[in-house]
Design a protein around this motif. Structure first.
Motif, PDB file in Angstrom:
ATOM      1  N   ARG A  31       0.828  -1.214   0.000  1.00  0.00           N
ATOM      2  CA  ARG A  31       0.000   0.000   0.000  1.00  0.00           C
ATOM      3  C   ARG A  31       0.860   1.262   0.000  1.00  0.00           C
ATOM      4  O   ARG A  31       0.579   2.224  -0.720  1.00  0.00           O
ATOM      5  N   ARG A  35       0.836   4.065  -2.974  1.00  0.00           N
ATOM      6  CA  ARG A  35       0.450   5.455  -2.726  1.00  0.00           C
ATOM      7  C   ARG A  35       1.566   6.431  -3.099  1.00  0.00           C
ATOM      8  O   ARG A  35       1.305   7.513  -3.638  1.00  0.00           O
ATOM      9  N   ARG A  36       2.785   6.063  -2.826  1.00  0.00           N
ATOM     10  CA  ARG A  36       3.896   6.948  -3.178  1.00  0.00           C
ATOM     11  C   ARG A  36       4.032   7.075  -4.695  1.00  0.00           C
ATOM     12  O   ARG A  36       4.299   8.166  -5.215  1.00  0.00           O
ATOM     13  N   ARG A  38       1.623   6.806  -6.804  1.00  0.00           N
ATOM     14  CA  ARG A  38       0.516   7.659  -7.257  1.00  0.00           C
ATOM     15  C   ARG A  38       0.874   9.130  -7.094  1.00  0.00           C
ATOM     16  O   ARG A  38       0.517   9.963  -7.945  1.00  0.00           O
ATOM     17  N   ARG A  54      -4.569   2.681  -7.772  1.00  0.00           N
ATOM     18  CA  ARG A  54      -5.670   2.767  -6.816  1.00  0.00           C
ATOM     19  C   ARG A  54      -6.282   1.385  -6.585  1.00  0.00           C
ATOM     20  O   ARG A  54      -6.583   1.004  -5.444  1.00  0.00           O
ATOM     21  N   VAL A  57      -3.888  -0.588  -4.341  1.00  0.00           N
ATOM     22  CA  VAL A  57      -3.912  -0.121  -2.956  1.00  0.00           C
ATOM     23  C   VAL A  57      -5.197  -0.560  -2.256  1.00  0.00           C
ATOM     24  O   VAL A  57      -5.174  -1.036  -1.112  1.00  0.00           O
ATOM     25  N   ARG A 151      -6.011  12.526   3.550  1.00  0.00           N
ATOM     26  CA  ARG A 151      -5.613  11.997   2.240  1.00  0.00           C
ATOM     27  C   ARG A 151      -4.871  13.053   1.419  1.00  0.00           C
ATOM     28  O   ARG A 151      -3.863  12.758   0.764  1.00  0.00           O
ATOM     29  N   ARG A 154      -1.363  13.544   2.841  1.00  0.00           N
ATOM     30  CA  ARG A 154      -0.458  12.450   2.485  1.00  0.00           C
ATOM     31  C   ARG A 154       0.120  12.644   1.082  1.00  0.00           C
ATOM     32  O   ARG A 154       1.316  12.438   0.852  1.00  0.00           O
ATOM     33  N   ARG A 155      -0.705  13.081   0.152  1.00  0.00           N
ATOM     34  CA  ARG A 155      -0.230  13.295  -1.215  1.00  0.00           C
ATOM     35  C   ARG A 155       0.787  14.429  -1.261  1.00  0.00           C
ATOM     36  O   ARG A 155       1.775  14.366  -2.004  1.00  0.00           O
ATOM     37  N   TYR A 158       4.201  13.034   0.198  1.00  0.00           N
ATOM     38  CA  TYR A 158       4.940  12.169  -0.721  1.00  0.00           C
ATOM     39  C   TYR A 158       5.484  12.953  -1.912  1.00  0.00           C
ATOM     40  O   TYR A 158       6.602  12.706  -2.375  1.00  0.00           O
TER      41      TYR A 158
END
Length: 226
Positions: A31, A35-36, A38, A54, A57, A151, A154-155, A158
């Protein structure tokens, strides 16, 4: 700071561990890597591959949520229920993680191009989105608004790390928000169990979790406004 190629290697290295179930970190790291990567696509401005990541994940997410929940002290009935849930969730992993689709995704991710100057403008858009989520949370505090901000944050974290920028504040906030999210997931799983099987010990745990969630929420909001 890891490159996208290193995160693809990280993803591929943890797929067998995620499939085996020998270590909960396997699914977790799948996961994290997804996510990283993405976030890297966000900086490239690419929509291609985003839905694929997505899907990866989310496919690992159910197992991860259940495994985290099983790490808590739980009443016997609820624990047995979660153990059966995680067994069923794990049965769905091989068709996803050990499939030609996943192999093709890894090949595509290995040839991602380097970032250009446009990435800085895209980072700013991600930051503005997070700021908008924070303003919405300030205007009307709720768990839903908090999770939307988490969320977005987090984006940003990263993306900043891919650009070699410090993301210490984002990381600290993300960790605090993640603890609250774990409580929320556990509470949701417990309420689903109690709807099927009334359990006095489960009801007592539910009351405890509601108090802990409220305390955690207050702490997170104080950290955000501080």
């Amino acid at each position: 700071m890891r490159t996208p190629r290193e995160w693809v290697d990280h993803l591929e290295a943890h797929l067998p561990l995620a499939l085996s179930g020998a270590d909960p970190e396997g699914v977790h790291q799948v996961r994290v890597a997804g996510r990283r990567l993405r976030a890297y696509l966000d900086l490239l401005g690419w929509r291609v591959l985003r839905d694929d990541l997505r899907r990866l994940v989310r496919g690992a997410g159910r197992v991860r949520d259940l495994e985290v929940a099983l790490g808590h002290p739980l009443p016997p009935g609820f624990r047995a229920h979660l153990e059966e849930e995680v067994r069923q969730a794990r049965e769905a992993l091989p068709p996803l993680l050990a499939s030609p689709w996943t192999a093709a995704l890894l090949r595509a991710l290995r040839v991602l191009p380097p970032l250009g100057e446009e990435a800085w403008g895209r980072l700013r858009r991600l930051e503005r989105r997070a700021e908008a989520r924070l303003k919405a949370l300030q205007a009307e505090p709720s768990l839903e608004a908090l999770h939307a901000y988490r969320r977005a944050l987090r984006r940003v974290r990263y993306a900043k790390e891919f650009l070699g920028l410090s993301a210490k504040r984002e990381k600290a906030l993300q960790e605090a928000l993640g603890g609250l999210q774990d409580l929320e997931v556990l509470l949701g799983l417990l309420e689903g169990y109690l709807a099927q099987a009334p359990d006095p010990e489960g009801e007592a745990l539910r009351a405890e979790l509601l108090v802990r969630r409220q305390e955690a929420l207050a702490g997170v909001l104080q950290a955000l406004w501080g």
